[in-house]
Write a protein that holds these residues in place. Structure first.
Motif, mmCIF file in Angstrom:
data_model
loop_
_atom_site.group_PDB
_atom_site.id
_atom_site.type_symbol
_atom_site.label_atom_id
_atom_site.label_comp_id
_atom_site.label_asym_id
_atom_site.label_seq_id
_atom_site.Cartn_x
_atom_site.Cartn_y
_atom_site.Cartn_z
ATOM 1 N N ILE A 103 40.450 39.145 34.299
ATOM 2 C CA ILE A 103 39.650 37.961 34.637
ATOM 3 C C ILE A 103 39.659 37.013 33.457
ATOM 4 O O ILE A 103 39.371 37.417 32.317
ATOM 5 N N MET A 104 39.998 35.760 33.711
ATOM 6 C CA MET A 104 39.990 34.741 32.676
ATOM 7 C C MET A 104 39.109 33.596 33.132
ATOM 8 O O MET A 104 39.372 32.954 34.147
ATOM 9 N N THR A 105 38.047 33.348 32.398
ATOM 10 C CA THR A 105 37.142 32.230 32.673
ATOM 11 C C THR A 105 37.126 31.350 31.445
ATOM 12 O O THR A 105 36.657 31.772 30.374
ATOM 13 N N GLY A 106 37.659 30.120 31.588
ATOM 14 C CA GLY A 106 37.830 29.297 30.413
ATOM 15 C C GLY A 106 38.760 30.001 29.447
ATOM 16 O O GLY A 106 39.829 30.471 29.820
ATOM 17 N N GLY A 107 38.350 30.149 28.204
ATOM 18 C CA GLY A 107 39.175 30.843 27.223
ATOM 19 C C GLY A 107 38.821 32.304 27.041
ATOM 20 O O GLY A 107 39.365 32.972 26.154
ATOM 21 N N VAL A 108 37.929 32.825 27.868
ATOM 22 C CA VAL A 108 37.473 34.208 27.732
ATOM 23 C C VAL A 108 38.245 35.106 28.693
ATOM 24 O O VAL A 108 38.263 34.878 29.904
ATOM 25 N N ILE A 109 38.881 36.142 28.142
ATOM 26 C CA ILE A 109 39.693 37.066 28.937
ATOM 27 C C ILE A 109 39.048 38.443 28.886
ATOM 28 O O ILE A 109 38.655 38.926 27.825
ATOM 29 N N SER A 110 38.935 39.093 30.033
ATOM 30 C CA SER A 110 38.387 40.446 30.085
ATOM 31 C C SER A 110 39.177 41.271 31.092
ATOM 32 O O SER A 110 39.762 40.734 32.024
ATOM 33 N N LEU A 111 39.187 42.572 30.875
ATOM 34 C CA LEU A 111 39.822 43.513 31.786
ATOM 35 C C LEU A 111 38.750 44.284 32.529
ATOM 36 O O LEU A 111 37.783 44.770 31.922
ATOM 37 N N ALA A 112 38.902 44.392 33.829
ATOM 38 C CA ALA A 112 37.989 45.215 34.613
ATOM 39 C C ALA A 112 38.301 46.683 34.356
ATOM 40 O O ALA A 112 39.406 47.038 33.933
ATOM 41 N N ALA A 113 37.332 47.530 34.612
ATOM 42 C CA ALA A 113 37.554 48.965 34.464
ATOM 43 C C ALA A 113 38.650 49.414 35.424
ATOM 44 O O ALA A 113 38.755 48.899 36.547
ATOM 45 N N PRO A 114 39.513 50.352 35.001
ATOM 46 C CA PRO A 114 40.569 50.839 35.895
ATOM 47 C C PRO A 114 39.998 51.337 37.210
ATOM 48 O O PRO A 114 38.944 51.972 37.247
ATOM 49 N N ARG A 115 40.706 51.051 38.283
ATOM 50 C CA ARG A 115 40.239 51.426 39.622
ATOM 51 C C ARG A 115 40.987 52.668 40.089
ATOM 52 O O ARG A 115 42.138 52.905 39.711
ATOM 53 N N ALA A 116 40.332 53.438 40.943
ATOM 54 C CA ALA A 116 40.962 54.639 41.484
ATOM 55 C C ALA A 116 42.057 54.281 42.493
ATOM 56 O O ALA A 116 42.992 55.043 42.711
ATOM 57 N N ILE A 117 41.925 53.123 43.110
ATOM 58 C CA ILE A 117 42.869 52.694 44.150
ATOM 59 C C ILE A 117 43.762 51.596 43.585
ATOM 60 O O ILE A 117 43.272 50.565 43.110
ATOM 61 N N ALA A 118 45.065 51.817 43.635
ATOM 62 C CA ALA A 118 46.012 50.839 43.114
ATOM 63 C C ALA A 118 46.319 49.777 44.161
ATOM 64 O O ALA A 118 46.379 50.071 45.359
ATOM 65 N N TYR A 119 46.492 48.558 43.688
ATOM 66 C CA TYR A 119 46.972 47.488 44.563
ATOM 67 C C TYR A 119 48.471 47.390 44.370
ATOM 68 O O TYR A 119 48.957 47.121 43.268
ATOM 69 N N ASN A 120 49.213 47.614 45.426
ATOM 70 C CA ASN A 120 50.672 47.606 45.360
ATOM 71 C C ASN A 120 51.188 46.173 45.497
ATOM 72 O O ASN A 120 51.217 45.611 46.584
ATOM 73 N N GLY A 121 51.594 45.618 44.378
ATOM 74 C CA GLY A 121 52.020 44.237 44.351
ATOM 75 C C GLY A 121 51.137 43.486 43.366
ATOM 76 O O GLY A 121 50.565 44.061 42.434
ATOM 77 N N THR A 122 51.022 42.175 43.557
ATOM 78 C CA THR A 122 50.211 41.357 42.675
ATOM 79 C C THR A 122 49.407 40.379 43.516
ATOM 80 O O THR A 122 49.926 39.770 44.451
ATOM 81 N N LEU A 123 48.146 40.224 43.158
ATOM 82 C CA LEU A 123 47.228 39.341 43.865
ATOM 83 C C LEU A 123 46.546 38.459 42.830
ATOM 84 O O LEU A 123 45.964 38.971 41.868
ATOM 85 N N VAL A 124 46.655 37.153 42.993
ATOM 86 C CA VAL A 124 46.091 36.209 42.021
ATOM 87 C C VAL A 124 45.217 35.203 42.739
ATOM 88 O O VAL A 124 45.590 34.666 43.796
ATOM 89 N N SER A 125 44.056 34.932 42.156
ATOM 90 C CA SER A 125 43.152 33.925 42.678
ATOM 91 C C SER A 125 42.740 32.982 41.555
ATOM 92 O O SER A 125 42.391 33.429 40.463
ATOM 93 N N VAL A 126 42.815 31.680 41.818
ATOM 94 C CA VAL A 126 42.394 30.666 40.864
ATOM 95 C C VAL A 126 41.317 29.810 41.518
ATOM 96 O O VAL A 126 41.477 29.369 42.656
ATOM 97 N N THR A 127 40.210 29.589 40.817
ATOM 98 C CA THR A 127 39.150 28.710 41.312
ATOM 99 C C THR A 127 38.949 27.572 40.328
ATOM 100 O O THR A 127 38.893 27.795 39.102
ATOM 101 N N ILE A 128 38.824 26.361 40.882
ATOM 102 C CA ILE A 128 38.708 25.162 40.067
ATOM 103 C C ILE A 128 37.539 24.338 40.575
ATOM 104 O O ILE A 128 37.655 23.659 41.608
ATOM 105 N N PRO A 129 36.395 24.370 39.924
ATOM 106 C CA PRO A 129 35.292 23.491 40.341
ATOM 107 C C PRO A 129 35.691 22.027 40.196
ATOM 108 O O PRO A 129 36.353 21.637 39.233
ATOM 109 N N CYS A 130 35.313 21.229 41.169
ATOM 110 C CA CYS A 130 35.699 19.813 41.168
ATOM 111 C C CYS A 130 34.702 18.967 40.383
ATOM 112 O O CYS A 130 33.548 19.331 40.260
#
Length: 314
Positions: A287-314
């Motif tokens: 997760i990257m919010t502004g200049g701050v980057i963090s990693l979520a705790a490892p999950r038991a269930i893997a996501y096969n592939g890559t999923l990206v979401s970007v949100t931009i307040p107007c």
């Protein structure tokens, strides 16, 4: 205006993937995937975990009360992954009982993309247009496989900004960059049959408008992609891979001109600082919010592939 589907309250949709020889194989097992009431982030798609292991599957969205672009593209990528299996590939799709959520899914073009997967039974395209939720699809659901497809999607987004989103024209360069770079990464590195994108402008009376861009693929994932480059063969886990992926010059290819896609994106996420990007691949999420980057705790269930979401307040 909301598009009210002229169908039953719950839509049972049967997607029978077409076999190369034209023969429909009979399933012997069934996997049942019940979605949560909200599918709004990369953490809400674990219900798709049974997709790969079953010959026949049911995606039950009947209880969903809110779904956002990240959920739409994740479902599409999961169905595609299933369609690539060698066994019988049948998906029973139970649409949300919420009229508003059904209308949203129809409005995004999700059902049109689903028809690519095979014989699509039980859903009719006719709809009666009533009230529409407060959102504007900047780029409706689309499956892309080539650079040309990406160019067309970016051009479509530009047309939307010029035609009906002129108040947000200053966001056009960043939105087009995010869409182009994320989709290009899929085409060059995912080793899948392309990916899926949905971009929308969402607004409501109590909060400022937000642009959401989501891209998903069912490829090999970021970790496996980077490890094809001997320089990154020592990557130990998905979390490390995600951190490497947003570093300037890091790529699965030993090419000095590669490895700048995510870097360009992160530079545009940093300023202004209210923008957010979330990447999920394998068992980790960044997760990257502004200049701050963090990693979520490892999950038991893997996501096969890559999923990206970007949100931009107007």
């Amino acid at each position: 205006m909301v598009a009210r589907l002229t169908l039953d309250q719950v839509i049972p949709v049967r997607i029978q993937a077409r076999q190369p020889d034209g023969v429909i194989k009979q399933p012997w097992n069934a996997g049942y995937m019940k979605a949560p009431t909200r599918i709004v982030s990369v953490d809400d798609i674990d219900f798709l975990r049974e997709m790969e292991t079953q010959d026949e599957a049911t995606i039950d969205l009947t209880q969903v009360r809110l779904i956002r672009p990240v959920g739409i593209v994740a479902i599409l990528a999961a169905i595609e992954r299933r369609s690539r299996l060698s066994t019988a590939k049948i998906v029973h799709f139970l649409a949300p009982s919420s009229e508003t959520v059904k209308a949203y899914m129809l409005h995004t073009g999700m059902f049109d993309v689903m028809r690519e997967f095979g014989d699509f039974e039980g859903l009719q395209p006719e709809a009666q247009i009533l009230d529409m939720p407060p959102l504007h699809p900047m780029v409706k659901c689309a499956h892309f496989t080539t650079e040309y497809d990406i160019e067309q999607l970016v051009a479509r987004m530009q047309d939307e900004f010029q035609a009906s989103l002129r108040h947000y024209a200053t966001l056009a360069p960043a939105c087009q960059l995010f869409l182009s770079e994320l989709a290009t990464n899929v085409v060059y590195h995912a080793q899948s049959n392309g990916g899926y994108v949905l971009a929308q402008l969402r607004s409501d009376p109590v909060s400022r408008p937000v642009v959401e861009i989501a891209v998903a693929d069912c490829g090999i994932g970021i970790r496996e992609s980077l490890k094809e480059n001997p320089d990154h063969a020592a990557i130990e886990n998905d979390g490390q891979a995600l951190q490497h992926s947003i570093t300037e010059g890091v790529s699965r290819l030993r090419d000095p001109y590669r490895g700048y896609g995510f870097h360009h994106i992160t530079n545009n996420i940093k300023e202004p600082r209210n923008r957010t990007m979330t990447i999920r691949s394998g068992t980790s999420a960044l997760i990257m919010t502004g200049g701050v980057i963090s990693l979520a705790a490892p999950r038991a269930i893997a996501y096969n592939g890559t999923l990206v979401s970007v949100t931009i307040p107007c």
